[in-house]
Design an enzyme around this catalytic site. Structure first.
Site, PDB file in Angstrom:
ATOM      1  N   ASP A  48       0.851  -1.195   0.000  1.00 13.65           N
ATOM      2  CA  ASP A  48       0.000   0.000   0.000  1.00 13.65           C
ATOM      3  C   ASP A  48       0.881   1.237   0.000  1.00 13.65           C
ATOM      4  O   ASP A  48       1.416   1.638   1.042  1.00 13.65           O
ATOM      5  CB  ASP A  48      -0.926  -0.021   1.218  1.00 13.65           C
ATOM      6  N   GLY A  69      -5.188   0.695   7.256  1.00 16.83           N
ATOM      7  CA  GLY A  69      -5.625  -0.684   7.406  1.00 16.83           C
ATOM      8  C   GLY A  69      -6.581  -0.768   8.587  1.00 16.83           C
ATOM      9  O   GLY A  69      -6.732   0.187   9.363  1.00 16.83           O
ATOM     10  N   ASP A 101     -10.340  -4.892  -1.895  1.00 17.09           N
ATOM     11  CA  ASP A 101      -9.304  -4.473  -0.940  1.00 17.09           C
ATOM     12  C   ASP A 101      -9.919  -3.636   0.172  1.00 17.09           C
ATOM     13  O   ASP A 101     -10.579  -2.625  -0.093  1.00 17.09           O
ATOM     14  CB  ASP A 101      -8.252  -3.654  -1.714  1.00 17.09           C
TER      15      ASP A 101
HETATM   16  C1  DX5 Z   1      -6.480   0.942   2.277  1.00 18.51           C
HETATM   17  C2  DX5 Z   1      -5.496  -0.065   1.716  1.00 18.51           C
HETATM   18  C3  DX5 Z   1      -5.813  -1.489   2.064  1.00 18.51           C
HETATM   19  C4  DX5 Z   1      -5.820  -1.782   3.505  1.00 18.51           C
HETATM   20  C5  DX5 Z   1      -5.963  -3.263   3.781  1.00 18.51           C
HETATM   21  O1  DX5 Z   1      -6.049   2.246   2.013  1.00 18.51           O
HETATM   22  O2  DX5 Z   1      -5.449  -0.007   0.329  1.00 18.51           O
HETATM   23  O3  DX5 Z   1      -4.932  -2.366   1.359  1.00 18.51           O
HETATM   24  O4  DX5 Z   1      -4.680  -1.282   4.139  1.00 18.51           O
HETATM   25  O5  DX5 Z   1      -5.876  -3.441   5.130  1.00 18.51           O
HETATM   26  P1  DX5 Z   1      -6.978  -4.204   5.951  1.00 18.51           P
HETATM   27  O6  DX5 Z   1      -7.051  -5.595   5.387  1.00 18.51           O
HETATM   28  O7  DX5 Z   1      -6.451  -4.144   7.328  1.00 18.51           O
HETATM   29  O8  DX5 Z   1      -8.279  -3.467   5.781  1.00 18.51           O
HETATM   30 ZN    ZN Z   2      -4.355  -1.737  -0.962  1.00 16.47          ZN
END
Ligand code: DX5
Ligand code: ZN
Length: 233
Positions: A47, A162, A190
């Site tokens: 990310d 996340g 995602d």
């Molecule tokens: C959001 C990101 C995601 C996120 C995924 O901006 O693109 O990839 O960090 O993390 P989780 O699975 O914790 O939601």
């Molecule tokens: Zn992502």
């Protein structure tokens, strides 16, 4: 769908998880990645956030390059002016590069430029071109871009962190997206993916499901990765 060997490989493995590296234990990253490989994981999700397109600042191309791994590098660019940085991420070994439709006035040009680039890991592999859509972006933006992407990343949270909650309206969007792209593009979902919802997300037609904090929760990444992968079988 473009006949890139990599697209075919991803299609053959679908549905599968792509594990977000952001919440890994970076002090023991080597063994963390071995753990993922032993659980059958093929994709590592980066990310990339610039603190401008979205609030958080995370990593850039040097970090993607420095992380040596046999896993495929799935690079999600949440940055402004992506065109000027494509070269650096390609040189860093990106196998999938996903660019946000909202991040540039010239998304068509960015995707075309990406289509001319060569995978730095293996010139025969091809680079998968992804286009990402924020939760507030209409699916209609894809229509004039047909033929210029091999993957659509449907963000199920607003970009930036996340561990956010999955936005329920994403489910309808993924169903409609599958009707729009049919088999011309891979679909990636995602954000906010958990042990509880991963199975239902796969059944909506997702090929790749990103999971960050549900795998790297600071406790049991191997068990988490096995459970998440197992839910897709
Ligand atoms: C959001 C990101 C995601 C996120 C995924 O901006 O693109 O990839 O960090 O993390 P989780 O699975 O914790 O939601
Ligand atoms: Zn992502």
């Amino acid at each position: 769908m473009a006949r890139s060997p990599l697209v075919d490989r991803l299609r053959a493995s679908a549905p599968q998880i792509s594990v977000g590296v952001l919440t890994a234990d970076w002090l023991t990253l080597g063994s963390q990645l071995e753990i993922l490989e032993s659980a059958g994981v093929e994709l590592l999700h980066f990310d990339v956030m610039d603190g401008m397109f979205c609030p958080m600042l995370t990593m850039g191309a040097p970090v993607v390059a420095g992380l040596k791994t046999r896993l495929l590098k799935d690079v999600h660019l949440m940055i402004e002016d992506p065109l000027s940085k494509l070269d650096a991420f390609v040189a860093a070994g990106a196998d999938i590069i996903t660019v946000h439709a909202e991040s540039t006035r010239h998304i068509h040009r960015v995707l075309q430029a990406l289509g001319k680039m060569t995978n730095a890991n293996d010139s025969n592999r091809g680079i998968v071109r992804g286009i990402a859509l924020n939760p507030g972006t209409p699916l209609e933006v894809l229509e004039p871009l047909a033929g210029e992407f091999e993957l659509v990343l449907m963000l199920a949270v607003n970009p930036g962190w996340g561990g956010q909650k999955f936005i329920a309206s994403t489910c309808d969007r993924v169903k409609r997206l599958r009707e729009i792209v049919r088999d011309t593009a891979l679909i990636c979902v995602d954000g906010g993916v958990t042990r509880d919802n991963i199975g239902s997300i796969a059944r909506l037609g997702a090929d790749i499901i990103v999971t960050g904090s549900a795998v790297f929760d600071g406790k049991a990444p191997l068990e988490n990765a096995r459970v998440m992968t197992g839910a897709l079988r």
